[in-house]
Design an enzyme around this catalytic site. Structure first.
Site, mmCIF file in Angstrom:
data_model
loop_
_atom_site.group_PDB
_atom_site.id
_atom_site.type_symbol
_atom_site.label_atom_id
_atom_site.label_comp_id
_atom_site.label_asym_id
_atom_site.label_seq_id
_atom_site.Cartn_x
_atom_site.Cartn_y
_atom_site.Cartn_z
ATOM 1 N N ASP A 56 15.532 -1.649 -3.510
ATOM 2 C CA ASP A 56 14.140 -1.150 -3.343
ATOM 3 C C ASP A 56 13.974 0.335 -3.695
ATOM 4 O O ASP A 56 14.684 1.094 -2.725
ATOM 5 C CB ASP A 56 13.543 -1.696 -2.072
ATOM 6 C CG ASP A 56 12.047 -1.481 -2.069
ATOM 7 O OD1 ASP A 56 11.577 -0.429 -2.663
ATOM 8 O OD2 ASP A 56 11.334 -2.206 -1.388
ATOM 9 N N TYR A 146 -4.672 -3.665 -10.468
ATOM 10 C CA TYR A 146 -3.508 -2.878 -11.172
ATOM 11 C C TYR A 146 -3.962 -1.655 -11.715
ATOM 12 O O TYR A 146 -3.233 -0.602 -11.646
ATOM 13 C CB TYR A 146 -3.219 -3.998 -12.312
ATOM 14 C CG TYR A 146 -2.103 -3.274 -13.263
ATOM 15 C CD1 TYR A 146 -0.840 -2.907 -13.021
ATOM 16 C CD2 TYR A 146 -2.579 -3.089 -14.499
ATOM 17 C CE1 TYR A 146 -0.020 -2.310 -13.730
ATOM 18 C CE2 TYR A 146 -1.821 -2.426 -15.461
ATOM 19 C CZ TYR A 146 -0.390 -2.019 -15.206
ATOM 20 O OH TYR A 146 0.463 -1.272 -16.033
ATOM 21 N N ASN A 176 -0.526 -1.804 -24.990
ATOM 22 C CA ASN A 176 -0.081 -2.608 -25.089
ATOM 23 C C ASN A 176 1.458 -3.066 -25.536
ATOM 24 O O ASN A 176 1.576 -2.859 -26.802
ATOM 25 C CB ASN A 176 -0.975 -4.097 -25.641
ATOM 26 C CG ASN A 176 -2.028 -4.431 -24.815
ATOM 27 O OD1 ASN A 176 -2.917 -3.701 -24.412
ATOM 28 N ND2 ASN A 176 -1.902 -5.545 -24.140
#
Length: 334
Positions: A56, A146, A176
């Site tokens: 992590d 988000y 994108n």
């Protein structure tokens, strides 16, 4: 020069790591491989400039081990949860991973005097702006968790930079991202909600059909419009951002796209054309959190950095994504 890249097993992180190493730089990657791909890590390990730590990115013990064993001079932060619709269903997951854990990473940078930071932000910070092109200074009004978490990440960087004279950052607002790398055998490996990935999977017969989520948006053909950018061009934008940071020692924000929009219906038509497969598309309802249109104005990054697009071709993007899916079928034995 050594870069610490979080989320290096992911789609964009792995391609960026490869790009930086091809230029002769060392990359220290960290990823818990919860959403990334072990394949990507194994591929990157073929390069002697790559070191990998599994875990992590907010684990203080792991970060201290990395600092002890490496001389990190710049952090490139990709690790995040990124699914827009999922964020509307589980916002706390997004605030935990995208905001709270980023605080830990900034504390690490502060403790070890790492003063260069490149942040993977998003066009989702703008929300649903009704205009032909979006500029960096336009109002930020995210319409999903988000996008909100990415905007908070930018705010944290600004306020930390204001408080620490030598710390500077670049936030890259991706539009994108799509396609597979043309420089390496890397692409989007794991399941995704991204349009071109799904269309390529359907064309390669890994899905029986795909869905068109809504055809009543405020666009010419009723489907959402997006500014698609090839992943290799995005990787190069990260390196150009680092060069700008190094030369100017100045924080900034840059849109990264091609300043042109392609609708969902157009992408489906192009994927059918480049694959030669007339796959099944079923109309479904709109998804929560989807803006009508997102197209970047990219004059700023072109003016202030050396970045120039090389792969501004939606057919090339779709073709590379389709060929990547055929490759994945081979290595997975599908």
């Amino acid at each position: 020069m050594t870069f610490l890249m979080t989320g290096v097993a992911g789609y964009i992180g792995s391609v960026c790591a490869y790009n930086f190493m091809q230029r002769g730089y060392k990359v220290v990657g960290i990823d818990d491989i919860s959403t990334g791909a072990k394949y990507a890590v194994d591929y990157l390990k073929q390069n002697s400039n790559f070191s990998f730590y599994e875990g992590d990115f907010a684990d203080n013990n792991l970060l201290e081990k990395i600092a002890k064993e490496n001389n990190i001079e710049c952090i490139v932060h990709f690790a995040a949860n990124t699914q827009v619709f999922e964020s509307t269903q589980n916002p706390l997951k997004y605030y935990t991973n995208n905001v709270c854990k980023m605080v830990k990473l900034l504390e690490f940078a502060n403790l070890h005097n790492i003063n260069n930071f490149i942040f993977s932000s998003s066009a989702a910070t703008y929300g649903n702006l009704i205009k032909d092109e979006i500029f960096e200074d336009d109002i930020k009004n995210p319409i999903n968790p988000y996008g909100s978490t990415k905007l908070i990440g930018e705010m944290m960087l600004k306020e930390f930079s204001d408080s620490k004279q030598d710390f500077n950052y670049i936030a890259l607002r991706y539009f994108n991202v799509a396609g597979a790398s043309l420089q390496a055998k890397l692409g989007q490996y794991n399941p995704s909600t991204l349009l071109i990935k799904i269309a390529a999977q359907t064309a390669s017969k890994q899905r029986e059909k795909m869905y068109l989520y809504g055809d009543t948006y405020n666009t010419p053909d009723g489907s959402c419009i997006r500014d698609f950018i090839h992943v290799d061009d995005l990787a190069n934008a990260h390196f150009c951002a680092y060069e700008y940071l190094k030369e100017n020692k100045k924080s900034d924000y840059f849109n990264v796209g091609y300043s042109k929009g392609t609708s969902v219906k157009e992408v489906i038509k192009i994927m059918k054309e480049v694959s030669g497969v007339d796959f099944n598309v079923e109309l479904a309802g709109k998804r929560a959190g989807d803006p009508d249109c997102l197209v970047a104005n990219c004059d700023k990054i072109k003016k202030l950095t050396k970045w120039q697009a090389k792969y501004d071709d939606i057919k090339l993007i779709c073709k590379s994504a389709y060929e990547w899916e055929l490759f994945l079928k081979q290595i997975k034995g599908i």
